[in-house]
Design an enzyme around this catalytic site. Structure first.
Site, PDB file in Angstrom:
ATOM      1  N   ARG A   1       3.379  -0.701  10.935  1.00 32.72           N
ATOM      2  CA  ARG A   1       3.411  -2.027  10.298  1.00 32.72           C
ATOM      3  C   ARG A   1       4.257  -1.960   9.038  1.00 32.72           C
ATOM      4  O   ARG A   1       4.091  -1.062   8.209  1.00 32.72           O
ATOM      5  CB  ARG A   1       2.012  -2.528   9.955  1.00 32.72           C
TER       6      ARG A   1
ATOM      7  N   LEU B   1       1.164 -17.137  10.228  1.00 35.42           N
ATOM      8  CA  LEU B   1       0.820 -18.535  10.486  1.00 35.42           C
ATOM      9  C   LEU B   1       1.264 -18.989  11.863  1.00 35.42           C
ATOM     10  O   LEU B   1       1.893 -20.035  12.027  1.00 35.42           O
ATOM     11  CB  LEU B   1       1.395 -19.441   9.382  1.00 35.42           C
TER      12      LEU B   1
ATOM     13  N   TYR C   1       0.832  -1.186   0.000  1.00 33.46           N
ATOM     14  CA  TYR C   1       0.000   0.000   0.000  1.00 33.46           C
ATOM     15  C   TYR C   1       0.879   1.253   0.000  1.00 33.46           C
ATOM     16  O   TYR C   1       2.100   1.154  -0.078  1.00 33.46           O
ATOM     17  CB  TYR C   1      -1.003  -0.062   1.148  1.00 33.46           C
TER      18      TYR C   1
ATOM     19  N   GLY D   1      -3.856 -13.896  13.099  1.00 32.24           N
ATOM     20  CA  GLY D   1      -4.904 -13.472  12.197  1.00 32.24           C
ATOM     21  C   GLY D   1      -5.914 -14.556  11.896  1.00 32.24           C
ATOM     22  O   GLY D   1      -7.004 -14.597  12.464  1.00 32.24           O
ATOM     23  N   ARG D   2      -5.540 -15.470  11.017  1.00 31.86           N
ATOM     24  CA  ARG D   2      -6.480 -16.520  10.603  1.00 31.86           C
ATOM     25  C   ARG D   2      -6.982 -17.332  11.795  1.00 31.86           C
ATOM     26  O   ARG D   2      -8.139 -17.747  11.824  1.00 31.86           O
ATOM     27  CB  ARG D   2      -5.817 -17.432   9.572  1.00 31.86           C
TER      28      ARG D   2
END
Length: 359
Positions: A234, A306, A186, A328-329
């Site tokens: 970040r 992960l 970004y 996250g996930r």
């Protein structure tokens, strides 16, 4: 005692544990009308569930500093007071359950104006609420993406002001921590990397010039963000390119500068700026980048990538590879991860009165 469930203090803010939720876009805000970019019932339920599950820190998803800064027309924004009021409902609930509310301030740059991922994620035009993306150079992110409009110096300065205004609104909305999004291809990441920044003025070319925008944004936000509240950044620690990209060495060098400019913690991710990069994805694959920053700079770090179980997270902290972990996930799959991890590790975590039968 479990490292994962030790409190962590930055400036005057104490986070009750090291189980943190990273920003994960929900692509669920209204794309037009008076509530454009404002969080709604979906966002409230999504974040409230993780707070009730014992998560110590929740970083609200990438929240655009301007309409053009959204990744998709369905992203959150914080450029007006209607959005601020809607965010207050979320921050009040998180705070009431001991979770520290944080927000990621973002501008999508050349990766803006795309469809929601479950709709394919392709660029969209005005017929689907889209707009013309902006970037440091007229280089599209990938084949099939539009050529972004190259930002003028005056427009760059306007974006810095947009981050300043967004930080003020974030404070008014009840957030305790602000994070500047400089990762995943970004806008700020686009300026940092020679892969996407081909400018020849004061914002391109040398390392010093390519980091100029990021440091200007940090300085502008830090100026209005209270001295007693932390500021995160970040970063994508590498573009995963063999040449002409942002590297781990650049990240270590930049981390030390960020510390000098008032950043308190580096949220270390990777990738997202080069569409053809080969990324060796696997359990904890980004942790070594966080560990290097922690070992070689005075900046606190959080690791991502992960991290999926309590033992793995505990080991990362016990080995001093990071100060906290962002799941996250796993938190998408299991909003109560922190509560279950505490039980597994023999620790304690906040449990709402209504859930005490689950302890």
């Amino acid at each position: 005692m479990s490292a994962l469930f030790q409190p962590f203090t930055l400036r005057d803010v104490t986070i009750p544990n090291r189980v943190w939720m990273p920003p994960m876009c929900q692509y669920s805000a209204a794309p037009e009308g008076p509530s454009t970019g404002a969080p709604n019932d979906w966002h409230f339920a999504h974040y409230a569930a993780r707070a009730a599950g014992g998560t110590g820190l929740i970083i609200v998803e990438a929240t655009a500093v301007s309409p053009e800064g959204r990744i998709s027309p369905y992203d959150l924004g914080i450029w007006n007071d209607t959005q601020v009021e809607a965010f207050r409902r979320i921050t009040r609930f998180l705070t009431s359950h001991g979770t520290v509310p944080a927000i990621q301030l973002a501008h999508a740059g050349r990766k803006a104006s795309t469809e929601r991922p479950w709709k394919g994620g392709a660029p969209v035009g005005p017929d689907a609420y889209g707009w013309q993306p902006l970037g440091p150079s007229p280089l599209p992110f990938a084949a099939g993406h539009p050529v972004p409009t190259e930002l003028t110096v005056a427009e760059i300065r306007e974006i810095v002001e947009q981050f300043t205004d967004a930080a003020r609104r974030a404070l008014d909305a009840g957030f305790e921590i602000a994070e500047i999004h400089g990762a995943h291809g970004y806008l700020i990441n686009e300026f940092l990397s020679p892969h996407s920044n081909h400018r020849t003025d004061a914002y391109g070319g040398s390392y010093e010039n390519r980091t100029r925008l990021a440091l200007e944004v940090v300085d502008a936000v830090r100026e209005v963000w209270p001295e007693d509240k932390p500021l995160f950044f970040r970063i994508s620690a590498t573009d995963w390119l063999e040449e002409d990209g942002w590297t781990a060495d650049d990240t270590v060098r930049f981390a030390a500068q960020l510390k000098e400019h008032g950043v308190d913690l580096l949220d270390v991710s990777t990738g997202g700026n080069a569409s053809g990069a080969r990324i060796p994805v696997g359990p904890g694959y980004q942790v070594p980048f966080a560990a290097r920053v922690k070992a070689e700079t005075p900046l606190s770090v959080a690791a991502v990538g992960l991290i999926t179980d309590a033992e793995q997270a505990e080991k990362i902290l016990a080995n001093d590879e990071a100060d906290a972990v962002l799941l996250g996930r796993e938190l998408l799959r299991n909003p109560s991860f922190a509560r279950l991890a505490a039980r597994e590790l023999g620790a304690e975590v906040h449990v709402p009165d209504q859930y005490h039968r689950s302890v």
